[in-house]
Enzyme design. Sequence first.
Site, PDB file in Angstrom:
ATOM      1  N   PRO A   1      -2.136  17.678 -14.173  1.00 46.09           N
ATOM      2  CA  PRO A   1      -1.316  19.037 -13.146  1.00 46.09           C
ATOM      3  C   PRO A   1      -2.814  19.348 -12.172  1.00 46.09           C
ATOM      4  O   PRO A   1      -3.361  19.423 -12.764  1.00 46.09           O
ATOM      5  CB  PRO A   1      -0.684  19.450 -13.969  1.00 46.09           C
ATOM      6  CG  PRO A   1      -0.910  19.479 -15.489  1.00 46.09           C
ATOM      7  CD  PRO A   1      -2.109  18.365 -15.381  1.00 46.09           C
TER       8      PRO A   1
ATOM      9  N   CYS B   1      -4.985   9.662   1.846  1.00 42.77           N
ATOM     10  CA  CYS B   1      -4.089   8.731   1.798  1.00 42.77           C
ATOM     11  C   CYS B   1      -2.474   9.302   1.453  1.00 42.77           C
ATOM     12  O   CYS B   1      -1.544   9.248   2.084  1.00 42.77           O
ATOM     13  CB  CYS B   1      -5.020   8.022   0.758  1.00 42.77           C
ATOM     14  SG  CYS B   1      -6.395   7.260   1.688  1.00 42.77           S
TER      15      CYS B   1
ATOM     16  N   LYS C   1       0.817  -0.855  -0.116  1.00 45.21           N
ATOM     17  CA  LYS C   1      -0.108   0.001   0.120  1.00 45.21           C
ATOM     18  C   LYS C   1       0.535   0.917   0.219  1.00 45.21           C
ATOM     19  O   LYS C   1       0.386   2.612  -0.910  1.00 45.21           O
ATOM     20  CB  LYS C   1      -0.731   0.143   1.522  1.00 45.21           C
ATOM     21  CG  LYS C   1      -1.598   1.665   1.243  1.00 45.21           C
ATOM     22  CD  LYS C   1      -2.976   1.448   0.316  1.00 45.21           C
ATOM     23  CE  LYS C   1      -3.655   2.531  -0.397  1.00 45.21           C
ATOM     24  NZ  LYS C   1      -4.986   2.771   1.520  1.00 45.21           N
TER      25      LYS C   1
END
Length: 429
Positions: free
Chosen positions: A250, A258, A202
Amino acid sequence: MFVRRIAVVGTGYVGLTTGACLASLGHRVECADVDALKVNRLRAGQVDILEPGLAELVARGRATGGLTFVEGARGAVADAEVVFLCLPTPMGAGGAADLGAVEAVAREIRDVLPRDAVVVCKSTVPVGTSVRLAALLGREDVAVVSNPEFLREGSAVHDFLHPDRVVVGSDSPRAAERVAALFAGLGAPTVLMDAASAEMVKYAANCFLAMKLSYVNAVAELCELVGADVTSVTEGMGHDRRIGQAFLKPGPGWGGSCLPKDAHAMLRVADAVGVDFPLLRATVETNARQQRRVVDKVRRAVGALAGARIGVLGLVFKAGTNDLRDSPALAVAELLALEGAELVAHDPQVDRPLPGMTVVDDPYAAVRGADAVVLLTEWPEFRALDWARVAALMAGSTVLDTRNHLDPDALLRAGLVLDGTGRVHRVTA
């Protein structure tokens, strides 16, 4: 498929999605939370998380009886075969993941877990957490499995039900196979591995995505200086199958619940074992610089930020969510406010006061009297604004589109100046 009795501890974004989706696969799921108000709202079918399809899955699970909600973890796990821990692991001191909630629940449930139960950690945790949890549980008959989530906010239900892969890690092959079997109905590739590797997957995946975003933001800056158009550049890059189109847009920097905390946690892990990781450090710094670049552009547009009125369009970290956690829009707004700018902001999913700005419920109220307008979140509603009306309401004429989201022709017709990201042209009347 065998129907399993499953407990999910934590009904946040990951926990509620996990519980509702597992129930939709035919399992019996009970979701637990310490927040009595949240539990009562969920029992009544009220879902506060903005996530397409989630409310419908919760309603279906409640209707069939396959999805129930309870206050407190102990009651939920008492007869569960598999227990998912979906608890927050926020950034703690020095960037390390704070495992306080995960460890507290482990202590709470250890003496009520049924024999041969499996505890699955779905929270993002440092390598070694499975071993740590096993020691906290102190139950040789209970296995610990790592099953990291790869859900994108705004498409979490789809991602759960149509995953690229299911990663299951445990030092007990039998326990890993039991957990993998829960997802058999999804037909996705299942990758079985040891617990430490699953915990690392992860972090490695999220940090790679963060690097990709910082890279494209640096490319956008370079495009502005050499006269190239980043949208054309990324289109040309994205057709290369080794690179792909994803995460090549962008913006004002990356954020959310996260990527920032995972990047800092990965750096902390590297430091702890004496590994230098300059690429990831540069990724984090490039992200901070991108936010400062947006502020620099606003300053150039208005001359001086002190006393300037800035209209802000978008506050959540990503359109399609109601999540303000580590939002780059808020980071940019904070920098603008620190230099004395007066901020009036609108976001379709934000209806509460925020420090350093005035939040209004109408985008036209946000741009009224603005010396410049900065778009920070790519809500479709902003593209559809009446830009002639916006031009008439503004005191200035510059619109900074940090997401390259707006239609240049619409702003041209309105007589506005468009300053995009990685695009040197400015649309003028």
